[in-house]
Motif scaffolding. Structure first.
Motif, mmCIF file in Angstrom:
data_model
loop_
_atom_site.group_PDB
_atom_site.id
_atom_site.type_symbol
_atom_site.label_atom_id
_atom_site.label_comp_id
_atom_site.label_asym_id
_atom_site.label_seq_id
_atom_site.Cartn_x
_atom_site.Cartn_y
_atom_site.Cartn_z
ATOM 1 N N GLN A 16 0.523 -1.024 -0.135
ATOM 2 C CA GLN A 16 -0.010 0.139 0.032
ATOM 3 C C GLN A 16 0.598 0.894 0.237
ATOM 4 N N GLY A 17 0.156 2.868 -0.167
ATOM 5 C CA GLY A 17 0.810 3.849 0.005
ATOM 6 C C GLY A 17 2.409 4.137 -0.788
ATOM 7 N N ILE A 18 3.066 4.474 -0.802
ATOM 8 C CA ILE A 18 4.605 4.669 -1.248
ATOM 9 C C ILE A 18 5.401 3.284 -1.573
ATOM 10 N N GLY A 19 4.884 2.217 -1.379
ATOM 11 C CA GLY A 19 5.958 0.766 -1.894
ATOM 12 C C GLY A 19 5.330 0.478 -2.649
ATOM 13 N N ALA A 20 3.811 0.981 -2.526
ATOM 14 C CA ALA A 20 2.355 0.341 -4.322
ATOM 15 C C ALA A 20 2.199 1.380 -5.407
ATOM 16 N N GLU A 205 2.589 13.789 -0.822
ATOM 17 C CA GLU A 205 2.033 13.447 -1.931
ATOM 18 C C GLU A 205 2.966 12.186 -2.418
ATOM 19 N N ILE A 206 2.631 10.710 -2.383
ATOM 20 C CA ILE A 206 3.032 9.625 -2.424
ATOM 21 C C ILE A 206 3.942 9.724 -3.628
ATOM 22 N N ASN A 207 3.875 10.569 -4.629
ATOM 23 C CA ASN A 207 4.515 10.607 -5.901
ATOM 24 C C ASN A 207 5.489 11.516 -5.905
ATOM 25 N N ASP A 208 5.462 12.323 -4.851
ATOM 26 C CA ASP A 208 6.963 13.269 -4.735
ATOM 27 C C ASP A 208 7.973 11.930 -4.156
#
Length: 237
Positions: A16-20, A205-208
């Motif tokens: 989930q999150g950053i890892g996914a 944000e996660i994409n950052d």
């Protein structure tokens, strides 16, 4: 489907999150991915192999590396994303807190990186990148977090040491040091407080973080770098 020339990345904490999001990011780069976490589900993508397990357990690291070699025949990159964060006053930490945080943040990094590195050396052009925290370099009294500093700070020191040890052997080693990122681990009720921790007054944000990791992945002259992606936290308050 994977080919003999397709690069392969291992990503921890990938459910989930950053890892996914990192799994998706590496796939867009054309990598096959071995994704691991305690609760990860099988993937529909033939070029994503999932392995369930606790990365704090050395046996998980061995299973992940063996699965990568058996399925794809090589390992090119290791992304040490899995991490546990427990914010408590120092004297409130329990022995269980210590074992849990050091197990995932330090033992997981050590065992997986050590087992994967010989395969990176075989490729002669490998990359190891870890996700840390900007609280290592910029502690904040509003977020007591000694165990994060102890463990993730150790990863930052190890990043530089490994980068120098393997600089002439084709292996680059870097880290991304985030501020607080909008992920499922942060309830929305806490977002206003967490945003205020950053000079830019917002959470990341996660994409950052994905963009930062992928930059390091594709930057052949960058090694030993601790890349702060933290809305100015490392610069000061």
């Amino acid at each position: 489907m994977s080919t003999q020339d397709q690069k392969v990345a291992i990503i921890t904490g990938a459910s989930q999150g950053i890892g996914a999001a990192l799994v998706e990011g590496y796939r867009k780069l054309g990598y096959a991915v071995v994704a691991t976490s305690r609760t990860i589900a099988p993937a529909d993508d033939a070029d994503v192999l999932t392995v369930q397990g606790d990365i704090a357990d050395p046996a998980t690291a061995e299973r992940v590396v063996n699965a990568a070699i058996e399925r794809f025949g090589r390992i090119d990159s290791v992304v040490n994303n899995a991490g546990i964060f427990v914010a408590k006053p120092f004297t409130d930490y329990t022995g269980e807190d210590y074992a849990t945080v050091t197990g995932t943040n330090v033992d997981g990094f050590f065992h997986l990186t050590q087992k994967a590195l010989p395969h990176l050396l075989t490729q002669g052009d490998g990359h190891i990148v870890s996700v840390t925290t900007s609280l290592v370099d910029s502690p904040d009294s509003r977020v007591p977090s000694v165990l994060a500093s102890l463990t993730k700070g150790g990863l930052q020191a190890a990043t530089k040491s490994l980068a120098i040890e393997y600089a002439t052997r084709g292996i680059r080693v870097n880290a991304v040091s985030p501020g607080t990122i909008k992920t499922p681990m942060h309830p929305e009720v806490a977002h206003e407080f967490l945003a205020a921790l950053h000079p830019v007054r917002r959470m990341g944000e996660i994409n950052d973080i994905v963009d930062a990791v992928l930059y390091l992945e594709t930057a052949p002259f960058v090694t030993g770098e601790i890349l702060h992606v933290d809305g100015g936290m490392n610069a000061g308050h």
